[in-house]
Design a protein around this motif. Structure first.
Motif, PDB file in Angstrom:
ATOM      1  N   SER A  36      40.712 -22.285  66.086  1.00 48.11           N
ATOM      2  CA  SER A  36      41.352 -21.646  67.238  1.00 48.11           C
ATOM      3  C   SER A  36      41.106 -22.473  68.508  1.00 48.11           C
ATOM      4  O   SER A  36      42.016 -22.650  69.327  1.00 48.11           O
ATOM      5  CB  SER A  36      40.789 -20.234  67.389  1.00 48.11           C
ATOM      6  OG  SER A  36      41.347 -19.593  68.473  1.00 48.11           O
ATOM      7  N   ASN A  40      43.923 -24.488  70.684  1.00 47.21           N
ATOM      8  CA  ASN A  40      44.009 -24.316  72.139  1.00 47.21           C
ATOM      9  C   ASN A  40      44.018 -25.672  72.842  1.00 47.21           C
ATOM     10  O   ASN A  40      44.791 -25.881  73.781  1.00 47.21           O
ATOM     11  CB  ASN A  40      42.836 -23.464  72.634  1.00 47.21           C
ATOM     12  CG  ASN A  40      42.907 -23.208  74.121  1.00 47.21           C
ATOM     13  OD1 ASN A  40      42.701 -24.112  74.920  1.00 47.21           O
ATOM     14  ND2 ASN A  40      43.202 -21.983  74.503  1.00 47.21           N
ATOM     15  N   THR A  55      55.541 -22.381  76.809  1.00 43.18           N
ATOM     16  CA  THR A  55      55.444 -21.040  76.209  1.00 43.18           C
ATOM     17  C   THR A  55      56.416 -20.099  76.907  1.00 43.18           C
ATOM     18  O   THR A  55      56.822 -20.342  78.047  1.00 43.18           O
ATOM     19  CB  THR A  55      54.011 -20.484  76.333  1.00 43.18           C
ATOM     20  OG1 THR A  55      53.626 -20.541  77.700  1.00 43.18           O
ATOM     21  CG2 THR A  55      53.028 -21.269  75.507  1.00 43.18           C
ATOM     22  N   PHE A  62      54.867 -14.059  74.641  1.00 43.92           N
ATOM     23  CA  PHE A  62      53.656 -14.802  74.991  1.00 43.92           C
ATOM     24  C   PHE A  62      52.441 -14.258  74.230  1.00 43.92           C
ATOM     25  O   PHE A  62      51.626 -15.043  73.720  1.00 43.92           O
ATOM     26  CB  PHE A  62      53.406 -14.774  76.508  1.00 43.92           C
ATOM     27  CG  PHE A  62      52.176 -15.549  76.892  1.00 43.92           C
ATOM     28  CD1 PHE A  62      52.155 -16.938  76.779  1.00 43.92           C
ATOM     29  CD2 PHE A  62      51.025 -14.901  77.318  1.00 43.92           C
ATOM     30  CE1 PHE A  62      51.009 -17.662  77.092  1.00 43.92           C
ATOM     31  CE2 PHE A  62      49.878 -15.614  77.629  1.00 43.92           C
ATOM     32  CZ  PHE A  62      49.877 -17.005  77.520  1.00 43.92           C
ATOM     33  N   PHE A  65      52.648 -15.519  70.834  1.00 44.59           N
ATOM     34  CA  PHE A  65      52.244 -16.932  70.798  1.00 44.59           C
ATOM     35  C   PHE A  65      50.719 -17.053  70.763  1.00 44.59           C
ATOM     36  O   PHE A  65      50.170 -17.825  69.968  1.00 44.59           O
ATOM     37  CB  PHE A  65      52.811 -17.675  72.028  1.00 44.59           C
ATOM     38  CG  PHE A  65      52.090 -18.946  72.341  1.00 44.59           C
ATOM     39  CD1 PHE A  65      52.280 -20.089  71.566  1.00 44.59           C
ATOM     40  CD2 PHE A  65      51.179 -19.009  73.394  1.00 44.59           C
ATOM     41  CE1 PHE A  65      51.586 -21.261  71.839  1.00 44.59           C
ATOM     42  CE2 PHE A  65      50.482 -20.171  73.672  1.00 44.59           C
ATOM     43  CZ  PHE A  65      50.684 -21.302  72.885  1.00 44.59           C
ATOM     44  N   VAL A  66      50.035 -16.264  71.627  1.00 45.60           N
ATOM     45  CA  VAL A  66      48.564 -16.314  71.670  1.00 45.60           C
ATOM     46  C   VAL A  66      47.991 -15.865  70.321  1.00 45.60           C
ATOM     47  O   VAL A  66      47.085 -16.500  69.775  1.00 45.60           O
ATOM     48  CB  VAL A  66      48.008 -15.440  72.837  1.00 45.60           C
ATOM     49  CG1 VAL A  66      46.493 -15.332  72.759  1.00 45.60           C
ATOM     50  CG2 VAL A  66      48.411 -16.036  74.170  1.00 45.60           C
ATOM     51  N   SER A  69      48.679 -18.640  67.686  1.00 47.60           N
ATOM     52  CA  SER A  69      47.869 -19.861  67.816  1.00 47.60           C
ATOM     53  C   SER A  69      46.363 -19.593  67.792  1.00 47.60           C
ATOM     54  O   SER A  69      45.605 -20.452  67.363  1.00 47.60           O
ATOM     55  CB  SER A  69      48.255 -20.668  69.045  1.00 47.60           C
ATOM     56  OG  SER A  69      48.922 -19.916  69.968  1.00 47.60           O
ATOM     57  N   ALA A  70      45.936 -18.414  68.257  1.00 50.42           N
ATOM     58  CA  ALA A  70      44.492 -18.152  68.285  1.00 50.42           C
ATOM     59  C   ALA A  70      43.967 -17.602  66.967  1.00 50.42           C
ATOM     60  O   ALA A  70      42.784 -17.762  66.671  1.00 50.42           O
ATOM     61  CB  ALA A  70      44.164 -17.177  69.406  1.00 50.42           C
TER      62      ALA A  70
END
Lengths: 152, 166
Positions: A36, A40, A55, A62, A65-66, A69-70
């Motif tokens: 993660s 980032n 983004t 959003f 998206f977080v 990706s996280a």
């Protein structure tokens, strides 16, 4: 809608990562958190500093998206590492290592299609280099952490 | 790609001094944690710091960190080295003093105040310039992050013990 799908996929992939036999649970937890961080770094340096990825400004997209990706991408990469480590046949192992970055690119471009991110001046080859590097760093980190666990 | 600072001024010097003091603390204070747990804690604080900064500071622009809404070298040093070291001290003292129950909550509370105080000092050096943010929000974030860290630590220690038994 997109947030629900992202959440569902994240939960499924996290469960799958924890069910991987070749990785211990502590390795899975630490790998997910570590990857993660790396993801980032990718989005901060490529996306933010070089403006290659933008983004979405819509809140739902959003947050998705977080989440992707996280948590989702790290869980997926952890699963991939688990599979790579568990494959015994050398040919299949190398084949999966080659396929893995392309799977990650596929997800990145799906995220572009559904509007989570937008690519600017970033070719598929740039993405290939980025995701291959992420996989390699994750693999090196796993080896390091495994040696710490074993007290080497 | 990491950017270099736009101006090398008081906020960059503050980061350098903070890193120096944290490294000094690392040498002075005795470590009571195992290597695997230390790595897990360092990674937790680096990751949670980075994502919080990315969402709150960069995307929603509630504050300006180190002169830019992008991520420069000193941002990166703060997020990848300073925050994890602060987290390491938090966990190390918690483990060495063997705090439990209400004392843990009090410990988190005191650490949150300490972090808010250090953030206030950092803001005097223009490390943070608040736009739609204030120290009360920072306190809430610190308290949540440190509480979550305790849960993460308990989970890590439980699975770590089971990995040692196997």
């Amino acid at each position: 809608m997109i947030l629900s799908i992202a959440l569902l996929l994240t939960v499924l992939l996290t469960i799958l990562a924890f069910r991987t036999k070749s990785l211990h649970k502590i390795e899975v937890i630490v790998l997910i958190v570590f990857i993660s961080n790396i993801v980032n770094n990718v989005y901060s340096m490529w996306g933010l500093n070089l403006n290659h990825i933008k983004t979405s400004d819509r809140m739902e997209e959003f947050i998705s998206f977080v989440l992707v990706s996280a948590a989702m991408m790290p869980a997926l990469i952890t699963c991939m590492l688990g599979i790579i480590l568990s494959i015994r046949t050398l040919v299949w192992k190398y084949l999966f290592i080659i396929i893995s970055p392309f799977l990650l690119i596929l997800i990145e471009y799906l995220a572009d299609v559904v509007g989570l991110i937008e690519h600017y001046q970033m070719s598929i080859w740039d993405s290939l280099i980025v995701w291959t590097s992420v996989l390699l760093i994750a693999y090196i980190f796993r080896s390091f952490f495994y040696s710490l666990l074993k007290g080497v | 790609m990491l950017l270099l600072p736009i101006h090398f001024d008081e906020n960059e010097w503050f980061v350098i001094m903070a890193l120096f003091l944290l490294t000094l603390g690392l040498i002075i204070f005795r470590n009571v944690l195992s290597s695997a747990v230390i790595v897990a804690v360092l990674i937790y604080f680096a990751t949670i710091g980075k994502w919080t900064d990315y969402v709150v500071g960069i995307k929603f622009q509630h504050y300006l960190a180190l002169d830019t809404f992008k991520q420069d070298l000193f941002d990166w040093l703060c997020l990848e080295i300073a925050y994890p070291l602060i987290g390491y001290f938090f966990v190390n003292f918690l483990a060495s003093w063997k705090l439990k129950g209400m004392f843990t909550i009090l410990y988190i509370f005191l650490w949150s105040i300490l972090l808010v105080f250090s953030e206030w000092i950092a803001s005097l050096f223009n490390v943070f310039i608040y736009i739609r943010w204030n120290l009360l929000y920072s306190f809430i974030v610190y308290f949540s992050v440190l509480s979550l860290c305790i849960l993460y630590l308990k989970l890590i220690q439980r699975v770590y013990c089971s990995s040692l038994q196997k």
